[in-house]
Enzyme design. Structure first.
Site, PDB file in Angstrom:
ATOM      1  N   CYS A  64       5.488  -0.604  -9.623  1.00 33.13           N
ATOM      2  CA  CYS A  64       6.611  -1.094 -10.438  1.00 33.13           C
ATOM      3  C   CYS A  64       6.182  -1.799 -11.718  1.00 33.13           C
ATOM      4  O   CYS A  64       7.009  -2.017 -12.613  1.00 33.13           O
ATOM      5  CB  CYS A  64       7.513  -1.996  -9.596  1.00 33.13           C
TER       6      CYS A  64
ATOM      7  N   HIS B 112      10.410  -7.624 -13.108  1.00 31.25           N
ATOM      8  CA  HIS B 112       9.019  -7.877 -13.493  1.00 31.25           C
ATOM      9  C   HIS B 112       8.949  -7.971 -15.026  1.00 31.25           C
ATOM     10  O   HIS B 112       9.604  -7.189 -15.728  1.00 31.25           O
ATOM     11  CB  HIS B 112       8.115  -6.723 -13.056  1.00 31.25           C
TER      12      HIS B 112
HETATM   13  N1  NAP Z   1       9.837  -3.470  -4.005  1.00 34.66           N
HETATM   14  C1  NAP Z   1       9.474  -2.870  -5.131  1.00 34.66           C
HETATM   15  O1  NAP Z   1       9.738  -3.352  -6.259  1.00 34.66           O
HETATM   16  C2  NAP Z   1       8.713  -1.577  -5.058  1.00 34.66           C
HETATM   17  C3  NAP Z   1       8.417  -0.891  -6.249  1.00 34.66           C
HETATM   18  C4  NAP Z   1       7.701   0.307  -6.184  1.00 34.66           C
HETATM   19  C5  NAP Z   1       7.310   0.792  -4.954  1.00 34.66           C
HETATM   20  N2  NAP Z   1       7.615   0.102  -3.825  1.00 34.66           N
HETATM   21  C6  NAP Z   1       7.200   0.666  -2.532  1.00 34.66           C
HETATM   22  O2  NAP Z   1       8.384   1.024  -1.833  1.00 34.66           O
HETATM   23  C7  NAP Z   1       8.176   0.879  -0.430  1.00 34.66           C
HETATM   24  C8  NAP Z   1       9.285   0.017   0.170  1.00 34.66           C
HETATM   25  O3  NAP Z   1       9.260  -1.259  -0.428  1.00 34.66           O
HETATM   26  P1  NAP Z   1      10.400  -2.338  -0.164  1.00 34.66           P
HETATM   27  O4  NAP Z   1      10.151  -3.395  -1.183  1.00 34.66           O
HETATM   28  O5  NAP Z   1      11.737  -1.708  -0.077  1.00 34.66           O
HETATM   29  O6  NAP Z   1       9.975  -2.903   1.289  1.00 34.66           O
HETATM   30  P2  NAP Z   1      10.895  -3.618   2.408  1.00 34.66           P
HETATM   31  O7  NAP Z   1      12.001  -4.383   1.776  1.00 34.66           O
HETATM   32  O8  NAP Z   1       9.942  -4.325   3.282  1.00 34.66           O
HETATM   33  O9  NAP Z   1      11.553  -2.398   3.211  1.00 34.66           O
HETATM   34  C9  NAP Z   1      10.787  -1.513   4.005  1.00 34.66           C
HETATM   35  C10 NAP Z   1      11.717  -0.456   4.573  1.00 34.66           C
HETATM   36  O10 NAP Z   1      10.932   0.522   5.236  1.00 34.66           O
HETATM   37  C11 NAP Z   1      11.316   0.596   6.607  1.00 34.66           C
HETATM   38  N3  NAP Z   1      10.109   0.918   7.370  1.00 34.66           N
HETATM   39  C12 NAP Z   1       8.941   0.233   7.420  1.00 34.66           C
HETATM   40  N4  NAP Z   1       8.048   0.869   8.219  1.00 34.66           N
HETATM   41  C13 NAP Z   1       8.673   1.988   8.676  1.00 34.66           C
HETATM   42  C14 NAP Z   1       8.299   3.046   9.558  1.00 34.66           C
HETATM   43  N5  NAP Z   1       7.087   3.093  10.119  1.00 34.66           N
HETATM   44  N6  NAP Z   1       9.203   4.021   9.820  1.00 34.66           N
HETATM   45  C15 NAP Z   1      10.439   3.997   9.253  1.00 34.66           C
HETATM   46  N7  NAP Z   1      10.853   3.008   8.416  1.00 34.66           N
HETATM   47  C16 NAP Z   1       9.978   2.024   8.128  1.00 34.66           C
HETATM   48  C17 NAP Z   1      11.938  -0.751   6.924  1.00 34.66           C
HETATM   49  O11 NAP Z   1      12.813  -0.657   8.034  1.00 34.66           O
HETATM   50  P3  NAP Z   1      13.382  -1.965   8.788  1.00 34.66           P
HETATM   51  O12 NAP Z   1      14.462  -2.553   7.904  1.00 34.66           O
HETATM   52  O13 NAP Z   1      13.923  -1.417  10.060  1.00 34.66           O
HETATM   53  O14 NAP Z   1      12.200  -2.885   8.977  1.00 34.66           O
HETATM   54  C18 NAP Z   1      12.699  -0.982   5.610  1.00 34.66           C
HETATM   55  O15 NAP Z   1      13.848  -0.165   5.565  1.00 34.66           O
HETATM   56  C19 NAP Z   1       6.765   0.323  -0.267  1.00 34.66           C
HETATM   57  O16 NAP Z   1       5.877   1.383  -0.013  1.00 34.66           O
HETATM   58  C20 NAP Z   1       6.481  -0.307  -1.615  1.00 34.66           C
HETATM   59  O17 NAP Z   1       5.107  -0.343  -1.911  1.00 34.66           O
HETATM   60  C21 NAP Z   1       8.318  -1.058  -3.843  1.00 34.66           C
END
Ligand code: NAP
Length: 348
Positions: free
Chosen positions: A129, A242
């Site tokens: 991001c 950010h």
């Molecule tokens: N946040 C950002 O700004 C951003 C930017 C670019 C990329 N990303 C990437 O996007 C991804 C998600 O980030 P996030 O910030 O949304 O994280 P988050 O808020 O922690 O959410 C994670 C999500 O993934 C689910 N999950 C985790 N492990 C899983 C599995 N083994 N099988 C199925 N579902 C699973 C969780 O389900 P539960 O709710 O049931 O736990 C939740 O829905 C990451 O890889 C991160 O690096 C994030």
């Protein structure tokens, strides 16, 4: 645009929720929508476009019934589900860092390098991001006057780390107001009324993995494999958005007016630059909008060919969910769905 069947793995997460909202806003043409998360969320009901969807496990059978699988969960989940989804015939658009630097995986910001999508082999990655807004600014400037070196310092919100880190900032702030002690949990240090230059693990060079992601990803997306770039990534007590202080050295001197004009004409960028009226990008202005905000454009007085600027961007939208949806829209426009080619096995 043709329709397609979609799965969202990570639908209950910080990015996943924004993804579903943007899919509604942009009327993304899905004909079926499957929502997946971990076991603790199975059975939850989420409303999308007025329709209730039940959160379910991500299984090979489910992937065989969709055309696009957006994976926005964790690196571990991407490593596990990505290859299975491709094998089952789905095109994977992945938010994690797992596949980004794989030479077989296009790493795409549609405004910058959409043509890289044409060579996909089943998995397409979105960048970090912090990388996304940076390359959006560098691309049009580099076209005019080659970029020779970049120094960038980031100010990254807690939502970049996911929902748990957002809760941690809110909890710590409340506890401190109540005069209680707080402990860091999901983040490496206390974040309330603090900041720290520590995002992801440290490497032997002294840089963090997050900082090195910015280096490698920027080079890959801009097709500038030797671009010198130094980053310092800092976590700040902001919920969403950010920001980055960017110093760019060009091949030739660059006029501030030219930079302003070029960026004003670039899709996905909005110049907000009137310091005399206290107008400059801020995360609270960037939150909830698609454009990357750019301001404080000025000569870098330390170098004859240098420009300094400041940007803010919504990490959950352009930094993740919006970029993924834009990629899917381009894939549909270009007729690049995997099922139209044929299901294949993913070899790394
Ligand atoms: N946040 C950002 O700004 C951003 C930017 C670019 C990329 N990303 C990437 O996007 C991804 C998600 O980030 P996030 O910030 O949304 O994280 P988050 O808020 O922690 O959410 C994670 C999500 O993934 C689910 N999950 C985790 N492990 C899983 C599995 N083994 N099988 C199925 N579902 C699973 C969780 O389900 P539960 O709710 O049931 O736990 C939740 O829905 C990451 O890889 C991160 O690096 C994030």
């Amino acid at each position: 645009m043709e329709g397609c069947r979609v799965a969202v793995v990570g639908a209950t997460g910080a990015v996943g929720k924004v993804f579903l909202r943007i899919a509604e806003e942009r009327k993304f043409p899905y004909t079926a929508l499957r929502l997946c998360a971990t076991e603790r969320s199975w059975g939850k009901r989420l409303l999308v476009n007025g329709q209730e969807h039940i959160v379910e496990p991500a299984t090979p059978e489910l992937f065989s019934q969709v055309d696009i699988a957006f994976i926005s969960a964790s690196g571990k989940a991407s490593r596990e589900y990505g290859p299975i989804a491709v094998q089952q015939g789905a095109l994977v658009i992945d938010d994690s860092s797992t596949f980004r630097m794989d030479p077989n995986v296009p790493l795409v910001v549609p405004e910058v390098n959409a043509d890289d999508l044409d060579g996909h082999q089943g998995i397409i990655s979105i960048p970090n991001c912090s990388t996304t807004p940076l390359v959006m600014v560098l691309k049009p400037l580099n076209h005019l006057n080659p970029v020779r070196r970049v120094v960038v310092d980031t100010y990254q919100s807690v939502s970049g780390k996911g929902s748990k880190a957002v809760a941690e900032l809110l909890d710590q702030t409340r506890l401190l107001h109540e005069g209680r002690t707080v402990a860091a949990n999901d983040l490496p240090q206390r974040i309330a009324y603090n900041l720290f230059p520590h995002i992801d693990n440290f490497e032997d060079t002294g840089y963090t993995k997050e900082e090195m992601k910015m280096v490698g990803e920027t080079r890959k997306i801009l097709h500038l494999p030797d671009l010198p770039l130094s980053a310092t990534c800092v976590r700040v007590p902001v919920l969403v958005g950010h920001s980055e202080a960017v110093h760019v050295e060009f091949e030739r001197p660059m006029a501030v007016a030219t930079v302003r004009e070029v960026l004003s004409e670039s899709i996905g960028i909005r110049v907000v630059d009137n310091p005399a009226s206290a107008l400059y990008p801020m995360p609270i202005e960037a939150e909830g909008i698609d454009d990357v905000l750019v301001g404080r454009i000025r000569k870098d007085l330390s170098h004859p060919n240098g420009i300094a600027l400041w940007l803010s961007s919504d990490n959950l939208r352009k930094g993740a969910a919006l970029n993924a949806i834009q990629i899917a829209e381009d894939v549909l426009k270009r007729g690049l769905l995997l099922r139209q080619r044929k299901a294949q096995s993913w070899r790394r």
